[in-house]
Scaffold this motif. Structure first.
Motif, short mmCIF file in Angstrom:
data_model
loop_
_atom_site.label_atom_id
_atom_site.label_comp_id
_atom_site.label_asym_id
_atom_site.label_seq_id
_atom_site.Cartn_x
_atom_site.Cartn_y
_atom_site.Cartn_z
N ILE A 174 0.87 -0.81 -0.03
CA ILE A 174 -0.14 0.00 0.14
C ILE A 174 0.91 1.19 0.18
O ILE A 174 1.67 1.36 0.84
CB ILE A 174 -1.11 0.02 1.42
CG1 ILE A 174 -1.89 -1.28 1.22
CG2 ILE A 174 -1.67 1.31 1.42
CD1 ILE A 174 -2.81 -1.14 0.01
N ALA A 175 0.48 2.24 -0.95
CA ALA A 175 1.29 3.24 -1.22
C ALA A 175 0.71 4.45 -0.26
O ALA A 175 0.23 5.64 -0.70
CB ALA A 175 1.59 3.74 -2.59
N PHE A 176 1.19 4.19 1.05
CA PHE A 176 0.57 5.30 2.14
C PHE A 176 1.48 5.53 3.28
O PHE A 176 1.85 4.24 3.73
CB PHE A 176 -0.89 4.90 2.54
CG PHE A 176 -1.45 5.78 3.52
CD1 PHE A 176 -1.31 7.42 3.70
CD2 PHE A 176 -1.64 5.00 4.90
CE1 PHE A 176 -1.83 7.86 4.78
CE2 PHE A 176 -2.27 6.04 5.96
CZ PHE A 176 -2.18 7.32 5.98
N ASP A 177 2.02 6.54 3.52
CA ASP A 177 2.89 6.64 4.76
C ASP A 177 2.17 7.38 5.85
O ASP A 177 2.05 8.56 5.56
CB ASP A 177 4.22 7.71 4.41
CG ASP A 177 5.07 6.63 3.30
OD1 ASP A 177 5.11 5.56 3.53
OD2 ASP A 177 5.66 7.66 2.53
N TYR A 178 1.73 6.50 6.83
CA TYR A 178 1.11 7.24 7.82
C TYR A 178 1.95 7.99 8.81
O TYR A 178 3.07 7.60 9.02
CB TYR A 178 0.75 6.11 9.03
CG TYR A 178 -0.23 6.74 10.09
CD1 TYR A 178 -1.61 6.82 10.10
CD2 TYR A 178 0.39 6.69 11.38
CE1 TYR A 178 -2.27 7.37 11.07
CE2 TYR A 178 -0.36 7.18 12.33
CZ TYR A 178 -1.68 7.64 12.20
OH TYR A 178 -2.36 8.14 13.34
N HIS A 179 1.57 9.25 9.22
CA HIS A 179 2.26 10.13 10.12
C HIS A 179 1.29 10.31 11.35
O HIS A 179 0.18 10.82 10.96
CB HIS A 179 2.54 11.40 9.38
CG HIS A 179 3.52 11.35 8.09
ND1 HIS A 179 4.64 11.05 8.48
CD2 HIS A 179 3.43 11.26 6.88
CE1 HIS A 179 5.53 11.08 7.10
NE2 HIS A 179 4.48 11.20 6.30
N TYR A 180 1.82 10.30 12.54
CA TYR A 180 1.15 10.43 13.56
C TYR A 180 0.56 11.99 13.72
O TYR A 180 1.35 12.81 13.29
CB TYR A 180 1.65 10.30 14.90
CG TYR A 180 1.83 8.32 15.01
CD1 TYR A 180 1.12 7.84 15.79
CD2 TYR A 180 3.18 8.13 14.56
CE1 TYR A 180 1.13 6.40 16.00
CE2 TYR A 180 3.54 6.62 14.83
CZ TYR A 180 2.50 5.82 15.22
OH TYR A 180 2.73 4.52 15.58
N PRO A 181 -0.51 12.15 14.26
CA PRO A 181 -0.99 13.54 14.15
C PRO A 181 -0.34 14.46 15.12
O PRO A 181 0.30 14.14 16.32
CB PRO A 181 -2.55 13.39 14.95
CG PRO A 181 -2.26 12.12 15.65
CD PRO A 181 -1.37 11.05 15.02
N GLN A 182 -0.26 15.75 14.71
CA GLN A 182 0.50 16.67 15.54
C GLN A 182 -0.45 17.33 16.63
O GLN A 182 -1.65 17.19 16.71
CB GLN A 182 1.11 18.01 14.79
CG GLN A 182 1.89 17.57 13.40
CD GLN A 182 3.28 17.24 14.11
OE1 GLN A 182 3.95 18.02 15.06
NE2 GLN A 182 3.89 16.26 13.54
N ALA A 183 0.21 17.38 17.83
CA ALA A 183 -0.63 18.15 18.98
C ALA A 183 -1.33 19.36 18.32
O ALA A 183 -0.90 20.30 17.72
CB ALA A 183 0.42 18.36 19.92
N THR A 184 -2.72 19.57 18.91
CA THR A 184 -3.45 20.50 18.65
C THR A 184 -3.56 21.50 19.84
O THR A 184 -4.07 22.52 19.78
CB THR A 184 -4.70 20.29 18.36
OG1 THR A 184 -5.24 19.26 19.52
CG2 THR A 184 -4.70 19.35 16.87
N HIS A 185 -3.06 21.00 21.04
CA HIS A 185 -3.32 21.74 22.32
C HIS A 185 -1.97 21.83 22.97
O HIS A 185 -1.25 21.10 23.24
CB HIS A 185 -4.31 21.14 23.15
CG HIS A 185 -5.71 21.21 22.54
ND1 HIS A 185 -6.17 20.40 21.56
CD2 HIS A 185 -6.91 22.03 22.94
CE1 HIS A 185 -7.44 20.76 21.18
NE2 HIS A 185 -7.89 21.77 22.09
#
Length: 426
Positions: free
Chosen positions: A254-265
């Motif tokens: 699968i051609a998808f590189d998951y990146h963890y979400p950046q903090a929002t708070h």
């Protein structure tokens, strides 16, 4: 298992045993390999309730989700919300989320569609059924007794964690540590494009790090690019200090590189959500709560946060629920000793509704207490505390799911344009 592989001391502690501290990595590896063999031997030759496979309700234009160790559905609800936001927009999705009728009217637009859930906890299954659409198959049996799992595009779940918890006995060979093998067994059959597995922070240090290495190696061997990261829920708008590990695997093709979400708070971002923000309006009407005395273990540390802070981690127990922030703070009077300065009568545990808010469940989400009117109120509400404490905070789950939802929308649009005849997404 022979005694030299147990990696624990025959000594009573807070739990049945205390973990040994002088073991070698080689000893840990022997334990893990032996337990893997033992766990695989438990898989039944004949599937229980196998007829359901022919009736799974797939949707070709959705990401079909298989949910394991589903509980009452915190992780699932966060994914559903992220999938809705990816389609109708963040503001519209969050506005709808506040009201059950409004949310029910639009939730079918979510890019994620759950086809199967599995959990042993009866009351949690009842809660799940009360709050989610009924177009999935709910399997209320031991995952170790499920021989065949349905195909899916995405597998999610938080496999049980008592054996990893820093608050527990920390036994390397605790059989609960090996339920992840059945998660892997599910993905080898379901063949999802992506999986998400959640667990406690303690799994990173158990066995001097050898346990998490074994787990990620096993997931990788199933054909996935695997990564993991520790996330704190308060960085994503949850009024709680709760650190959890999220293991993410993307299938090798699968051609998808998951990146963890950046903090929002926090920091220069939005302010952390406080207890006052979350539950300040419930001061006079908190709803049902666990009552009773406090054990010496409970009184061994501070259990009360201020109104302008975030809650301690919500645990899966009414007796261990944090204290409501109202009134005077606890006083430290000695090593592992705290007290109430003005007596127990002026302090109480957080209520069911309050901990649900702290876990970012919407007010419309209802939790089954089992319906046993002969049971004590403490017994009934404790079933609710357990469900809520075991859940992934909804907004944390949404943050983890958002990168997948955004990518999947584009992928589905491309596939629709190509008039693909494939039943499954990937």
């Amino acid at each position: 298992m022979t005694s030299e592989l147990t990696i624990k001391l025959e000594q009573k502690g807070r739990a049945k045993y205390k973990p040994a501290s002088d073991y070698k990595i080689e000893d840990v590896q022997k334990v893990l390999l032996q337990k893997i063999i033992e766990e695989n031997s438990k898989i039944p030759d004949v599937n229980i309730d196998s007829d359901y496979l022919a009736n799974i309700q797939y949707q070709q234009n959705k990401v079909n989700v298989l949910s394991l160790f589903s509980g009452c559905g915190g992780l699932d609800l966060g994914f559903e919300l992220a999938g809705l936001a990816a389609v109708i927009g963040e503001d519209a999705a969050m506005a709808a989320f506040a009201n059950r009728d409004t949310f029910d009217a639009v939730r079918e637009n979510s890019i994620f569609h759950t086809i199967y859930t599995n959990d042993l906890f009866n009351e949690a299954n009842e809660s799940y059924a009360m709050n989610f659409p009924r177009d999935h198959f709910q399997h209320g049996i031991d995952i170790r007794k499920v021989r065949n799992f349905p195909k899916s595009d995405l597998v999610i779940g938080g496999f049980p964690c008592p054996g990893y918890s820093v608050g527990g006995p920390r036994l390397i060979d605790d059989e609960r540590n090996f339920l992840y093998l059945h998660f892997i067994r599910a993905i080898t059959q379901a063949k999802p494009a992506i999986f998400i597995a959640e667990n406690v922070k303690g799994m990173l240090t158990l066995g001097k790090g050898e346990v998490i290495r074994q787990i990620t190696d096993d997931f990788s061997a199933a054909g996935y690019r695997v990564q993991y990261q520790l996330l704190n829920s308060r960085d994503y708008g949850v009024p709680q200090l709760r650190e959890r590990v999220f293991i993410v695997g993307v299938r090798n093709d699968i051609a998808f590189d998951y990146h963890y979400p950046q903090a929002t708070h926090g920091g220069n971002l939005q302010p952390f959500v406080t207890l006052n923000d979350a539950i300040g309006d419930l001061k006079d009407y908190p709803g049902p709560l666990y009552t009773g005395s406090y054990s010496s273990m409970y009184m061994s540390r501070n259990r009360k946060k201020r109104w302008d802070e975030q809650s301690f981690t919500i645990q899966a127990s009414g007796r261990q629920a944090p204290l409501h922030p109202g009134g005077l703070p606890m006083e430290h009077i000695g090593t592992d000793q705290w007290q109430f300065p003005n007596g127990e009568a002026h302090h109480r545990r957080l209520s069911v509704k309050e901990i649900a808010r702290i876990q970012t469940f919407p007010d419309w989400f209802t939790f089954s207490d089992g319906g046993n009117l002969d049971a004590s109120e403490n017994s009934r509400v404790d079933k609710q505390y357990k469900q809520i404490g075991n859940a992934v905070p909804v907004l944390l789950a949404k943050a983890v799911a958002t990168p997948i939802a955004q990518w999947a929308v584009t992928y589905l649009q491309q596939r629709e344009q190509q008039n693909s005849q494939q039943l499954m997404l990937f």
